[in-house]
Design an enzyme around this catalytic site. Structure first.
Site, PDB file in Angstrom:
ATOM      1  N   THR B 195      34.303  42.499  32.826  1.00  0.00           N
ATOM      2  CA  THR B 195      34.670  41.636  31.704  1.00  0.00           C
ATOM      3  C   THR B 195      34.925  42.441  30.430  1.00  0.00           C
ATOM      4  OG1 THR B 195      34.277  39.652  30.457  1.00  0.00           O
ATOM      5  CG2 THR B 195      32.402  41.077  30.715  1.00  0.00           C
ATOM      6  N   GLU B 285      41.505  31.687  26.904  1.00  0.00           N
ATOM      7  CA  GLU B 285      42.359  31.300  25.776  1.00  0.00           C
ATOM      8  C   GLU B 285      43.166  30.036  26.107  1.00  0.00           C
ATOM      9  OE1 GLU B 285      42.798  35.609  23.597  1.00  0.00           O
ATOM     10  OE2 GLU B 285      44.204  35.072  25.168  1.00  0.00           O
TER      11      GLU B 285
END
Lengths: 413, 413
Positions: B195, B285
């Site tokens: 990540t 997002e």
């Protein structure tokens, strides 16, 4: 389907001359769309040679299976294309639909079902009711004309905002032959394929095995070098038909791929397929800019291609171009994630002719104003020079806009 | 940065207990953002063991290079994280910025620079002016407190719309140890990484080589099984710190990865990393829906993973989910393009528990109304059963919305 025409559409429509040995008809069959044509046939003179290439999807459509099987015979008399329904993932019903269509088409023109070629494009998974349009084929064969190329390009559109045409005349030996091509495609476009649908016809007398070699040589730098959304279709089909009618005017019959007289034809075919492929990218769903990604200095051509695809398929690169933001950091990211040999500290990145990054950091002479100005162009050229070898590759794609999301968030419903 | 909080954000914030041996401070250093914290330190007790994993990008950030080099020493005294600037592709200046920061941090806490760990997240390619915040480190070390975990999660955010926390208490031998974890990330998220940034600390006395084994085991099913946009960051960093403070209360020191007393700790770490990874996807997002892609019946686990990623990274699948359209044809497309062994005519596709496609065509009992109803959920489970083997894999992703394009079309400027 009501989306505005791409700002990247060609400014003019070429005059598409007749190809001797090819007649065309279109119809409103009402397969999905209303008030527009959705069925197209091309009828070919006896002995027409055919070659093609198809999607590499492991879940190909029924028409792709059908064409693959017929291609080995090498001759074609009729092509039947419908839009609105892809006849993909339709199981036994899908195979039956191709058989119904092929039988009706063969009967209409008087040939063997092995000389029929089919293509379908549109929704996946809906059964195609071929019996609703197979009755139209007799009349279409009867009324087909040589001057219907523009109509053919329109009938095969789905989410396309403009039809895609290309034409060329070229010397074969001492004689002139003509090539016409059409294509469709706007989404579900990715390499390792032969685009959604493209059909090219010529009057050149070239044997099917030679045509197949020509396609194999040309497709790598054209249809297999474009991507809209990295999603490979189930239906991608490129077919090349050669009626041989020019032989009557004295054009030589070509039976070997290494025949030197093929030079200009090969060049013209290359240019045409590249032109059609780029027209597809410029009509990419929601596209407002074309992006040409050039990678050079890679370890090999294959490696360069993988890096170029990594850049061209990156949503972050594509949204940055949509926002006219010269965000070269995202290009670096995409080079890095490709997994191919690269050395961060030797990498250079260009937007157009402007070098924005050099030897692992921002170019000392970088001008935000100059670069931002360049980003306003319709076509953005991004070059990544890895500086570790001689491999190069070019991939064409388009930007990723809100319109892409809008088109694909309500395409089916 | 003014985007609304993801509708998939956790409904509650966990109470993050202190971890003995860890103190935290945050500051507004004004690196890029105004009016919010953007600098965070964690100070660790002497002898704290550390393990980590990083991006596989070929163009990693300077802090990733720095941490990789320090990790072999196995101990940590201080972690310094800034948001707003990734210090990636910054060349010599980037290395200098890590050295300036490490030197100041080592001096502040009184350790060797090899015991300093750094992470930076934000824009790529902008030089990081470390001397603008290195002067703050003395004061931060001095004022650091054990109860600042919530503030730590906030200081490391970039386009995140919420901070990401997880905590667990678990038995180690006959004693209780505690794990706290934070993470950040919303875009440029793809597997083969750890990540964007995640930091986990525990008071458990576990040696660094054992921690490294635990991370390696756990990351495959957690951080390496999520994707927002298929774009792998230059900065991905996961670090696991074990202060060992629980040894004073009698917790056993763990020196071998096959120590049976590690069982509950291993399970808790697995669950925590998966929780943090899914929090990242749920803050992807523009995300409005989480998508869980399950592939089963594949030839192998590796093959299942590739097919699951092909589905999870498909823009057409992700836009369909955004549009609440049960467009299973696109799932078939994504299975087909993966290039892995698959047989169209044995494939079944489910949305939730609803089987929509079976044996190569639409399920006979398919109900558009029932399926459309299911698509209104916040979390959509898509299952593709290839029915050719026993391999399975699960990947988490989010939908692709216009907001993703908006966020990334003007992120830098």
């Amino acid at each position: 389907m009501s989306h505005p025409v791409s700002p990247l559409a060609p400014k003019t429509t070429p005059a598409m001359p007749p190809i001797e040995g090819v007649t065309i008809a279109t119809e409103e069959a009402g397969i999905k769309y209303r008030g527009r044509t959705d069925l197209m046939i091309m009828a070919f003179a006896e002995g027409t040679q055919v070659a093609g290439t198809f999607t590499k999807s492991r879940c190909p459509s029924a028409p792709v299976d059908f064409c693959r099987a017929n291609l080995k015979h090498g001759t074609a008399r009729i092509l039947v294309v419908n839009s609105g329904n892809a006849n993909a993932f339709t199981g036994r019903k899908g195979r039956e639909a191709t058989e119904v269509t092929a039988f009706a088409a063969a009967k209409a023109i008087g040939c063997s079902p092995t000389e029929v070629f089919l293509a379908s494009t549109g929704v996946i998974g809906e059964p195609l009711a071929a019996d609703r349009f197979s009755g139209l084929l007799d009349g279409m064969v009867e009324s087909a004309q040589t001057d219907r190329w523009l109509e053919a390009g329109e009938a095969i559109m789905t989410t396309d905002t403009y039809p895609k045409y290309a034409t060329a005349t070229v010397a074969l030996g001492d004689h002139i032959v003509t090539l016409n091509g059409i294509a469709k495609g706007a989404g579900m476009i990715a390499p390792d394929m032969a685009t959604m649908l493209s059909f090219v016809a010529t009057d050149a007398p070239i044997d099917a095995p030679v045509l197949q070699v020509l396609i194999a040589e040309s497709v790598g730098g054209s249809f297999n070098s474009v991507t809209v959304d990295s999603d490979t279709s189930t239906s991608d089909t490129l077919l090349l038909f050669a009626t041989g009618a020019a032989a009557e005017n004295g054009a030589p019959r070509i039976t070997e791929a290494d025949d030197e007289r093929l030079g200009p034809f090969r060049q013209a075919l290359d240019a045409m397929l590249k032109d059609l492929a780029r027209q597809i990218v410029r009509d990419g769903e929601g596209a407002r800019k074309e992006i040409e990604v050039r990678v050079k200095g890679a370890q090999s051509a294959d490696s360069a291609r993988k890096v170029a695809l990594s850049i061209a398929n990156s949503p972050l690169v594509k949204t940055a171009v949509a926002g006219e933001d010269a965000n070269w950091g995202r290009v670096v990211m995409a080079v890095g994630k490709a997994g191919e040999p690269a050395d961060r500290d030797r990498l250079a990145v260009y937007f157009g002719d402007i070098r924005v990054a050099f030897e692992g950091e921002r170019d000392p002479s970088y001008s935000e104003a100059e670069t931002s100005d360049y980003m306003k162009n319709d076509t953005i050229v991004i070059t990544a020079d890895l500086n570790i070898g001689n491999g190069s590759a070019t991939i064409w794609t388009c930007d990723l806009t809100k319109e892409y999301v809008a088109i694909n968030g309500d395409y089916r419903s």
